[in-house]
Design a protein around this motif. Structure first.
Motif, PDB file in Angstrom:
ATOM      1  N   LEU A  63      10.306  -1.335  -2.228  1.00 12.58           N
ATOM      2  CA  LEU A  63      10.784  -2.706  -2.348  1.00 12.58           C
ATOM      3  C   LEU A  63      11.343  -2.968  -3.746  1.00 12.58           C
ATOM      4  CD1 LEU A  63       7.992  -4.691  -0.463  1.00 12.58           C
ATOM      5  CD2 LEU A  63      10.387  -4.479   0.228  1.00 12.58           C
ATOM      6  N   LEU A  64      10.719  -2.373  -4.750  1.00 15.14           N
ATOM      7  CA  LEU A  64      11.154  -2.592  -6.134  1.00 15.14           C
ATOM      8  C   LEU A  64      12.390  -1.760  -6.482  1.00 15.14           C
ATOM      9  CD1 LEU A  64      10.503  -3.861  -8.942  1.00 15.14           C
ATOM     10  CD2 LEU A  64       9.156  -1.812  -9.415  1.00 15.14           C
ATOM     11  N   THR A  65      12.337  -0.465  -6.193  1.00 15.22           N
ATOM     12  CA  THR A  65      13.417   0.432  -6.587  1.00 15.22           C
ATOM     13  C   THR A  65      14.505   0.545  -5.521  1.00 15.22           C
ATOM     14  OG1 THR A  65      11.898   1.709  -7.968  1.00 15.22           O
ATOM     15  CG2 THR A  65      13.947   2.782  -7.333  1.00 15.22           C
ATOM     16  N   GLY A  66      14.103   0.759  -4.273  1.00  9.42           N
ATOM     17  CA  GLY A  66      15.079   0.952  -3.216  1.00  9.42           C
ATOM     18  C   GLY A  66      15.787  -0.313  -2.803  1.00  9.42           C
ATOM     19  N   THR A  67      15.048  -1.429  -2.707  1.00 13.87           N
ATOM     20  CA  THR A  67      15.631  -2.682  -2.223  1.00 13.87           C
ATOM     21  C   THR A  67      16.187  -3.535  -3.352  1.00 13.87           C
ATOM     22  OG1 THR A  67      14.031  -2.679  -0.385  1.00 13.87           O
ATOM     23  CG2 THR A  67      15.195  -4.734  -0.817  1.00 13.87           C
ATOM     24  N   THR A  68      15.470  -3.610  -4.478  1.00 19.34           N
ATOM     25  CA  THR A  68      15.897  -4.469  -5.589  1.00 19.34           C
ATOM     26  C   THR A  68      16.688  -3.698  -6.640  1.00 19.34           C
ATOM     27  OG1 THR A  68      13.798  -5.626  -5.223  1.00 19.34           O
ATOM     28  CG2 THR A  68      15.083  -6.314  -7.111  1.00 19.34           C
ATOM     29  N   GLY A  69      16.574  -2.383  -6.658  1.00 22.96           N
ATOM     30  CA  GLY A  69      17.339  -1.579  -7.606  1.00 22.96           C
ATOM     31  C   GLY A  69      16.750  -1.496  -8.990  1.00 22.96           C
ATOM     32  N   LEU A  70      15.447  -1.784  -9.130  1.00 19.31           N
ATOM     33  CA  LEU A  70      14.777  -1.721 -10.430  1.00 19.31           C
ATOM     34  C   LEU A  70      13.989  -0.415 -10.510  1.00 19.31           C
ATOM     35  CD1 LEU A  70      13.449  -5.398 -10.599  1.00 19.31           C
ATOM     36  CD2 LEU A  70      15.550  -4.473 -11.595  1.00 19.31           C
ATOM     37  N   ILE A  71      14.447   0.506 -11.352  1.00 19.88           N
ATOM     38  CA  ILE A  71      13.814   1.820 -11.449  1.00 19.88           C
ATOM     39  C   ILE A  71      12.471   1.697 -12.161  1.00 19.88           C
ATOM     40  CG2 ILE A  71      14.068   4.170 -12.323  1.00 19.88           C
ATOM     41  CD1 ILE A  71      17.074   3.761 -12.271  1.00 19.88           C
ATOM     42  N   SER A  72      11.432   2.255 -11.534  1.00 22.51           N
ATOM     43  CA  SER A  72      10.092   2.156 -12.112  1.00 22.51           C
ATOM     44  C   SER A  72       9.382   3.501 -12.048  1.00 22.51           C
ATOM     45  CB  SER A  72       9.263   1.105 -11.356  1.00 22.51           C
ATOM     46  OG  SER A  72       7.914   1.124 -11.781  1.00 22.51           O
ATOM     47  N   PHE A  73       8.801   3.889 -13.175  1.00 21.59           N
ATOM     48  CA  PHE A  73       7.930   5.058 -13.244  1.00 21.59           C
ATOM     49  C   PHE A  73       6.507   4.624 -13.619  1.00 21.59           C
ATOM     50  CE2 PHE A  73      12.020   7.182 -13.714  1.00 21.59           C
ATOM     51  CZ  PHE A  73      11.859   8.274 -12.881  1.00 21.59           C
ATOM     52  N   GLY A  74       6.154   3.407 -13.251  1.00 21.89           N
ATOM     53  CA  GLY A  74       4.837   2.894 -13.591  1.00 21.89           C
ATOM     54  C   GLY A  74       3.855   2.893 -12.445  1.00 21.89           C
ATOM     55  N   GLN A  75       4.190   3.599 -11.354  1.00 21.37           N
ATOM     56  CA  GLN A  75       3.339   3.553 -10.171  1.00 21.37           C
ATOM     57  C   GLN A  75       1.935   4.064 -10.445  1.00 21.37           C
ATOM     58  OE1 GLN A  75       4.597   1.953  -7.890  1.00 21.37           O
ATOM     59  NE2 GLN A  75       3.713   2.418  -5.907  1.00 21.37           N
ATOM     60  N   ALA A  76       1.821   5.113 -11.235  1.00 20.30           N
ATOM     61  CA  ALA A  76       0.491   5.655 -11.550  1.00 20.30           C
ATOM     62  C   ALA A  76      -0.356   4.623 -12.286  1.00 20.30           C
ATOM     63  CB  ALA A  76       0.635   6.921 -12.386  1.00 20.30           C
ATOM     64  N   GLY A  77       0.265   3.845 -13.175  1.00 26.11           N
ATOM     65  CA  GLY A  77      -0.476   2.813 -13.901  1.00 26.11           C
ATOM     66  C   GLY A  77      -1.003   1.737 -12.985  1.00 26.11           C
ATOM     67  N   PHE A  78      -0.183   1.285 -12.023  1.00 30.33           N
ATOM     68  CA  PHE A  78      -0.630   0.252 -11.089  1.00 30.33           C
ATOM     69  C   PHE A  78      -1.694   0.789 -10.134  1.00 30.33           C
ATOM     70  CE2 PHE A  78       3.813  -1.211 -12.039  1.00 30.33           C
ATOM     71  CZ  PHE A  78       3.423  -2.318 -12.790  1.00 30.33           C
ATOM     72  N   LEU A  79      -1.555   2.047  -9.737  1.00 30.74           N
ATOM     73  CA  LEU A  79      -2.602   2.674  -8.929  1.00 30.74           C
ATOM     74  C   LEU A  79      -3.916   2.712  -9.691  1.00 30.74           C
ATOM     75  CD1 LEU A  79      -0.670   5.715  -7.391  1.00 30.74           C
ATOM     76  CD2 LEU A  79      -1.664   3.832  -6.102  1.00 30.74           C
ATOM     77  N   ALA A  80      -3.847   3.036 -10.995  1.00 31.82           N
ATOM     78  CA  ALA A  80      -5.055   3.101 -11.818  1.00 31.82           C
ATOM     79  C   ALA A  80      -5.712   1.731 -11.934  1.00 31.82           C
ATOM     80  CB  ALA A  80      -4.713   3.639 -13.207  1.00 31.82           C
ATOM     81  N   VAL A  81      -4.914   0.693 -12.118  1.00 31.54           N
ATOM     82  CA  VAL A  81      -5.465  -0.663 -12.221  1.00 31.54           C
ATOM     83  C   VAL A  81      -6.185  -1.040 -10.928  1.00 31.54           C
ATOM     84  CG1 VAL A  81      -4.888  -3.111 -12.415  1.00 31.54           C
ATOM     85  CG2 VAL A  81      -3.783  -1.455 -13.925  1.00 31.54           C
ATOM     86  N   GLY A  82      -5.550  -0.803  -9.794  1.00 33.73           N
ATOM     87  CA  GLY A  82      -6.178  -1.120  -8.511  1.00 33.73           C
ATOM     88  C   GLY A  82      -7.408  -0.288  -8.249  1.00 33.73           C
ATOM     89  N   GLY A  83      -7.323   1.024  -8.551  1.00 26.86           N
ATOM     90  CA  GLY A  83      -8.461   1.902  -8.310  1.00 26.86           C
ATOM     91  C   GLY A  83      -9.654   1.573  -9.180  1.00 26.86           C
ATOM     92  N   TYR A  84      -9.411   1.348 -10.465  1.00 26.23           N
ATOM     93  CA  TYR A  84     -10.516   1.025 -11.371  1.00 26.23           C
ATOM     94  C   TYR A  84     -11.113  -0.352 -11.069  1.00 26.23           C
ATOM     95  CZ  TYR A  84     -10.877   4.862 -14.675  1.00 26.23           C
ATOM     96  OH  TYR A  84     -11.153   6.080 -15.264  1.00 26.23           O
ATOM     97  N   THR A  85     -10.264  -1.306 -10.696  1.00 22.10           N
ATOM     98  CA  THR A  85     -10.785  -2.632 -10.347  1.00 22.10           C
ATOM     99  C   THR A  85     -11.740  -2.547  -9.170  1.00 22.10           C
ATOM    100  OG1 THR A  85      -8.769  -3.728 -11.140  1.00 22.10           O
ATOM    101  CG2 THR A  85     -10.153  -4.963  -9.615  1.00 22.10           C
ATOM    102  N   ALA A  86     -11.317  -1.847  -8.109  1.00 26.50           N
ATOM    103  CA  ALA A  86     -12.170  -1.704  -6.932  1.00 26.50           C
ATOM    104  C   ALA A  86     -13.443  -0.924  -7.254  1.00 26.50           C
ATOM    105  CB  ALA A  86     -11.396  -1.013  -5.812  1.00 26.50           C
ATOM    106  N   ALA A  87     -13.308   0.158  -8.025  1.00 28.85           N
ATOM    107  CA  ALA A  87     -14.462   0.995  -8.345  1.00 28.85           C
ATOM    108  C   ALA A  87     -15.479   0.233  -9.198  1.00 28.85           C
ATOM    109  CB  ALA A  87     -14.008   2.260  -9.058  1.00 28.85           C
ATOM    110  N   ILE A  88     -15.011  -0.509 -10.196  1.00 29.84           N
ATOM    111  CA  ILE A  88     -15.914  -1.258 -11.080  1.00 29.84           C
ATOM    112  C   ILE A  88     -16.613  -2.374 -10.314  1.00 29.84           C
ATOM    113  CG2 ILE A  88     -15.983  -2.823 -13.066  1.00 29.84           C
ATOM    114  CD1 ILE A  88     -13.700  -1.103 -14.258  1.00 29.84           C
ATOM    115  N   LEU A  89     -15.858  -3.108  -9.503  1.00 33.73           N
ATOM    116  CA  LEU A  89     -16.474  -4.186  -8.728  1.00 33.73           C
ATOM    117  C   LEU A  89     -17.488  -3.638  -7.732  1.00 33.73           C
ATOM    118  CD1 LEU A  89     -13.384  -6.480  -7.975  1.00 33.73           C
ATOM    119  CD2 LEU A  89     -15.218  -6.858  -9.641  1.00 33.73           C
ATOM    120  N   SER A  90     -17.208  -2.464  -7.180  1.00 37.69           N
ATOM    121  CA  SER A  90     -18.123  -1.865  -6.205  1.00 37.69           C
ATOM    122  C   SER A  90     -19.366  -1.283  -6.877  1.00 37.69           C
ATOM    123  CB  SER A  90     -17.385  -0.773  -5.429  1.00 37.69           C
ATOM    124  OG  SER A  90     -18.268  -0.025  -4.627  1.00 37.69           O
TER     125      SER A  90
END
Length: 345
Positions: A63-90
């Motif tokens: 949706l970000l790169t293919g549809t909107t045309g905004l190139i992003s190499f930050g996917q690993a960072g967002f995955l880390a934020v989501g993963g650590y948030t869930a792990a810490i809360l759990s």
């Protein structure tokens, strides 16, 4: 989202069961998806779980790169934020899975907003470098904030359970991931058909012309970052529950590069292409692992990782050179020339 868009989406969903050919393919897909973990081995089910989790994150990146045309190499960072948030809360606060998953997505969306604001005036390579820097910054924050993130030691999650039902095995966890992936696909398809999706496409084609037509470009760029980051955050949270442990090594920069390669191979701007790209790239990786392990010492001093990297790179170059629209481009050519295929998302 407007009622008309929802009705249109609902109408297209119903139409899958009106045409006989579409009905057969639709029911075959549904039955195969539901029966897969009952037939396949535990290893294959675990591999499919990983593919579906990756597909959720890659759909957001699409949706970000293919549809909107905004190139992003930050996917690993967002995955880390989501993963650590869930792990810490759990692990530290005992929160259930049904709260940790959306919390991971929302936290990643908040970071996506922070990344999106300074990136509004950047394009192309400059934007890619900015998002790449975000992943590096997140890694340093995780290592530095030991009181919250446990630093380099990582965090272990509790057994996944929803409404008192434990999802301790890969086969039981499969159905939860499948349900979330289905919602992710439907959500992406609806966004692309909505006013927001049309604005995304206008920005991709020419943001100056879109601004001249009255599209608030800055706002919709932020929308794209937030939605994409939410998808990645949910995928990261699911990843944390699947492997039952997270640390900074789980979210390397290679993940961001692989995610971009998946949408290129599958087809930029296509939701189905994002899923197909994930299956192709991760399936190729599994085949290479099997082939290289079978060859044993034949490779000599050549590193398996180096060979895999070379093959990945060669695959991307070949697709960009001979089929820029990816696997979905090949699919459309076959559909237009030979047969009336059922799916067109």
């Amino acid at each position: 989202m407007r009622t008309g868009v929802i009705q249109e989406s609902y109408g297209e969903l119903i139409s899958l069961f009106r045409n006989p050919t579409q009905t057969y393919w639709t029911w075959a897909l549904v039955i195969t998806s539901l029966a897969a973990p009952l037939i396949l081995t535990g290893h294959v089910t675990s591999l499919i779980n990983g593919m579906m989790i990756a597909a959720i994150g890659v759909i957001g990146l699409n949706l970000l790169t293919g549809t909107t045309g905004l190139i992003s190499f930050g996917q690993a960072g967002f995955l880390a934020v989501g993963g650590y948030t869930a792990a810490i809360l759990s692990a530290d606060y005992g929160m259930p899975l049904w709260l940790c998953l959306p919390a991971g997505g929302l936290m990643a969306a908040a970071f996506g907003l922070l990344v999106g604001i300074p990136s509004l005036r950047l394009k192309g390579l400059y934007l890619a470098i900015t998002t790449l820097a975000f992943t590096i910054i997140i890694t340093h924050l995780i290592l530095s904030a030991e009181g919250i993130t446990h630093g380099s030691s990582g965090v272990s999650t509790s057994k996944p359970a929803i409404f008192g039902i434990e999802l301790a095995t890969d086969k039981s966890f499969y159905y939860l991931i499948l349900a979330i992936l289905t919602l992710a696909i439907l959500g992406s398809a609806n966004i692309k058909r909505s006013r927001i999706g049309r604005a995304f496409l206008a920005i991709r084609e020419q943001d100056i012309a879109a601004r001249a037509m009255g599209v608030p470009v800055a706002r919709y760029k932020l929308y794209a970052f937030v939605v994409s980051s939410f998808y990645a955050g949910v995928a990261g949270a699911l990843m944390a529950y699947q492997i039952r442990f997270v640390n900074v090594d789980s979210f390397s920069l290679v993940i961001s590069i692989e995610a971009v390669s998946m949408i290129i191979v599958g087809g930029l701007g296509s939701t189905a292409g994002a899923v197909i790209g994930v299956v192709f790239v991760l399936g190729l990786a599994e085949i290479l692992n099997y082939v290289f392990s079978s060859m044993g010492g034949v490779l000599g001093s050549v590193s398996t990782l180096e060979l895999k990297g070379f093959i990945y790179g060669l695959t991307i170059v070949l697709f960009l050179r001979f089929e820029p629209d990816g696997l979905m481009g090949i699919y459309r050519e076959i559909k237009n020339r030979w047969v009336n295929w059922p799916f067109r998302y």
